[in-house]
Design a protein around this motif. Structure first.
Motif, PDB file in Angstrom:
ATOM      1  N   ARG A 254       6.212   6.177  -8.658  1.00  0.00           N
ATOM      2  CA  ARG A 254       6.326   6.074 -10.108  1.00  0.00           C
ATOM      3  C   ARG A 254       7.755   5.783 -10.499  1.00  0.00           C
ATOM      4  O   ARG A 254       8.678   6.324  -9.919  1.00  0.00           O
ATOM      5  CB  ARG A 254       5.864   7.383 -10.756  1.00  0.00           C
ATOM      6  CG  ARG A 254       4.354   7.555 -10.755  1.00  0.00           C
ATOM      7  CD  ARG A 254       3.962   8.749 -11.550  1.00  0.00           C
ATOM      8  NE  ARG A 254       4.510   8.714 -12.917  1.00  0.00           N
ATOM      9  CZ  ARG A 254       3.907   9.198 -13.982  1.00  0.00           C
ATOM     10  NH1 ARG A 254       2.733   9.731 -13.853  1.00  0.00           N
ATOM     11  NH2 ARG A 254       4.471   9.159 -15.140  1.00  0.00           N
TER      12      ARG A 254
ATOM     13  N   MET B  17      -1.248   2.527  -8.027  1.00  0.00           N
ATOM     14  CA  MET B  17      -1.065   2.953  -6.644  1.00  0.00           C
ATOM     15  C   MET B  17      -0.819   1.688  -5.825  1.00  0.00           C
ATOM     16  O   MET B  17      -1.711   0.847  -5.704  1.00  0.00           O
ATOM     17  CB  MET B  17      -2.290   3.703  -6.120  1.00  0.00           C
ATOM     18  CG  MET B  17      -2.194   4.067  -4.635  1.00  0.00           C
ATOM     19  SD  MET B  17      -3.690   4.907  -4.025  1.00  0.00           S
ATOM     20  CE  MET B  17      -3.416   6.569  -4.635  1.00  0.00           C
TER      21      MET B  17
ATOM     22  N   PHE C 138      -2.600  14.029  -8.716  1.00  0.00           N
ATOM     23  CA  PHE C 138      -1.860  13.133  -9.580  1.00  0.00           C
ATOM     24  C   PHE C 138      -1.204  13.928 -10.703  1.00  0.00           C
ATOM     25  O   PHE C 138      -1.773  14.895 -11.220  1.00  0.00           O
ATOM     26  CB  PHE C 138      -2.790  12.070 -10.178  1.00  0.00           C
ATOM     27  CG  PHE C 138      -3.231  11.036  -9.193  1.00  0.00           C
ATOM     28  CD1 PHE C 138      -2.542   9.843  -9.065  1.00  0.00           C
ATOM     29  CD2 PHE C 138      -4.337  11.253  -8.378  1.00  0.00           C
ATOM     30  CE1 PHE C 138      -2.948   8.876  -8.156  1.00  0.00           C
ATOM     31  CE2 PHE C 138      -4.751  10.301  -7.468  1.00  0.00           C
ATOM     32  CZ  PHE C 138      -4.050   9.110  -7.352  1.00  0.00           C
TER      33      PHE C 138
ATOM     34  N   VAL D 112      -3.241   4.293 -14.123  1.00  0.00           N
ATOM     35  CA  VAL D 112      -2.416   4.825 -13.042  1.00  0.00           C
ATOM     36  C   VAL D 112      -2.307   3.749 -11.972  1.00  0.00           C
ATOM     37  O   VAL D 112      -3.304   3.086 -11.651  1.00  0.00           O
ATOM     38  CB  VAL D 112      -3.039   6.106 -12.433  1.00  0.00           C
ATOM     39  CG1 VAL D 112      -2.269   6.555 -11.204  1.00  0.00           C
ATOM     40  CG2 VAL D 112      -3.080   7.212 -13.475  1.00  0.00           C
TER      41      VAL D 112
ATOM     42  N   LEU E 202      -8.162   3.378 -10.165  1.00  0.00           N
ATOM     43  CA  LEU E 202      -7.071   4.049 -10.863  1.00  0.00           C
ATOM     44  C   LEU E 202      -6.603   3.259 -12.080  1.00  0.00           C
ATOM     45  O   LEU E 202      -6.093   3.848 -13.047  1.00  0.00           O
ATOM     46  CB  LEU E 202      -5.897   4.269  -9.912  1.00  0.00           C
ATOM     47  CG  LEU E 202      -6.086   5.364  -8.866  1.00  0.00           C
ATOM     48  CD1 LEU E 202      -4.943   5.358  -7.872  1.00  0.00           C
ATOM     49  CD2 LEU E 202      -6.199   6.740  -9.523  1.00  0.00           C
TER      50      LEU E 202
ATOM     51  N   ASP F 267       2.117  10.067  -6.470  1.00  0.00           N
ATOM     52  CA  ASP F 267       2.999   9.562  -7.539  1.00  0.00           C
ATOM     53  C   ASP F 267       4.377   9.172  -7.025  1.00  0.00           C
ATOM     54  O   ASP F 267       5.289   8.987  -7.812  1.00  0.00           O
ATOM     55  CB  ASP F 267       3.147  10.627  -8.640  1.00  0.00           C
ATOM     56  CG  ASP F 267       1.841  10.916  -9.345  1.00  0.00           C
ATOM     57  OD1 ASP F 267       1.157   9.960  -9.741  1.00  0.00           O
ATOM     58  OD2 ASP F 267       1.501  12.104  -9.505  1.00  0.00           O
TER      59      ASP F 267
END
Length: 418
Positions: free
Chosen positions: A418, A268, A369, A266, A261, A415
């Motif tokens: 986030r 995680m 996502f 991104v 990712l 997500d």
């Protein structure tokens, strides 16, 4: 390809295999990519437990208290290798925040529902008879040997009954009635008749053969090196075997998911939790069903003519070296519960170390996502990857086809941090 959707599944563990199974069964063309060999990340040699009784998430007040006491002891069930790692520190902070009673109470029904649904799917797979993986629904016996262990076990048993999971508190005589051949040393236990077990290597290898026979392209020794992106999505994956375009992509790469990712910018928050297993071909005792040793945090699983001892949680990064000190500690923890077990003899068994992908709140990441609408997460199952693999695969297929999911996906969204 025909007019059917083409799906690329990244990861050849139990979760990725089950995703491919349900995707192919629902009318998709599937390509499964595995960086090494099928199941070698954590699926091949784990405890093989299918356990609705494991409804408490990894992040809980009790786990936090024990973790603080154990984390710097190399021989404890939970160990953190001292190092300056910003990702680890951030994960520990999120773990501490998740280990609150209100968060745990919200997570428990989700894990229960996923486990019960997954167990029903295992029964369907076994009944289909396409391959044998020694699935046995004989229950699980949790053993305790101390007053504190008894208190925790009985608390969990009462909680299990409140949420609809049968739990039978048993004394020594009750345990002997369940398994007359068990050389018992523990004080008592809790029997969970609704649990089951299987042989993981037979499951992943049988599933691989079955998928190949059904037309799924299974590519081992194929590493994903990057992605070709399009606005709000992915057009193709770059691999050591070339680019592969697809309509949808499923990330089921376990502990290696965050690294992939990062190529998409991104994040995680997953930590690889190293666990160990020792498999003995000629075991000193024979068991009718698996045992869970409460204070030691060790599982003992019968697998055909063999016996597997597994456990420990070690946060030491993305590496699978065997710490013999921890293996010895695991084996030494067994004799206080069951007799006839000599740790020195068990050390000649097959020793394995694998990485369980652990989320901070103990819930897996499943769903699309936000910034990549054709990328679906299926990772972060910690110690219950085998247990939750079928329901995860079914959920992935439901997401791909836009169906109402069998389980509420909101708490599992990838997500959520986030």
């Amino acid at each position: 390809m025909s007019g059917r959707k083409h799906i690329v599944v990244i990861g050849g563990g139990a979760v990725g295999l089950c995703a491919a199974h349900y995707l192919q069964g629902s009318g998709c063309d599937v390509t499964l990519l595995e960086r090494g060999e099928i199941g070698e990340g954590s699926s091949l040699h784990n405890a093989g437990l299918v356990v609705p009784s494991h409804f408490v998430p990894l992040a809980s007040p009790a786990a936090l208290a024990l973790g603080l006491r154990w984390m710097l002891s190399p021989e404890s069930p939970f160990y953190i290798k001292p190092r300056l790692d910003p990702d680890l520190l951030g994960w520990l902070w999120l773990f501490a925040r998740a280990a609150r009673t209100t968060r745990v109470e919200r997570a428990i029904p989700i894990l229960r529902d996923m486990s019960v649904a997954s167990q029903a799917l295992y029964r369907e797979i076994a009944a289909a008879g396409r391959f044998d993986f020694e699935y046995a629904a004989r229950g699980l016996l949790m053993l305790f040997r101390t007053a504190r262990g008894r208190e925790g076990a009985l608390k969990d048993a009462a909680h299990a009954e409140r949420i609809g999971i049968e739990a039978q508190v048993v004394d020594a005589d009750g345990i002997r009635a369940l398994d007359p051949g068990l050389p018992l040393r523990a004080r008592g236990g809790v029997f969970y008749p609704g649990d089951a077990h299987l042989t993981p290597a037979l499951f992943v290898e049988g599933m691989r053969r079955d998928l190949s026979a059904r037309g799924v392209q299974v590519r081992t020794s194929t590493t994903v090196t990057g992605f070709v992106t399009r606005p709000m999505g992915i057009a193709a994956v770059r691999t050591t075997g070339g680019e592969i375009a697809a309509d949808e992509f499923v990330l089921a790469a376990g502990s290696w998911s965050p690294g992939l990712l990062s190529r998409l910018r991104v994040s995680m928050p997953l930590q690889p939790g190293k666990g160990y297993s020792i498999t003995v071909s000629d075991p000193p005792v024979r068991l009718r069903f698996p045992l869970l040793l409460e204070e030691a945090r060790v599982a003992v699983t019968p697998m055909g003519s063999r016996l597997r001892f597994s456990g420990t949680m070690e946060l030491s990064g993305l590496e699978t070296s065997v710490n013999t000190r921890r293996v010895h500690a695991l084996l030494r923890s067994v004799p206080p519960y069951i007799g006839g077990v000599d740790p020195a003899q068990l050390e000649h068994g097959d020793v394995w170390a694998g990485l369980r992908p652990c989320s901070p709140d103990g819930l897996p990441f499943i769903g699309r996502f936000r910034n990549y609408d054709n990328l679906i997460a299926a990772a972060g199952h910690a110690m219950v990857g085998i247990s939750l693999a079928p329901i995860t695969g079914k959920l992935v297929a439901e997401i791909v086809h836009g169906r109402i999911p069998s389980i509420d996906l909101l708490p599992l969204r990838p997500d959520r941090y986030r």
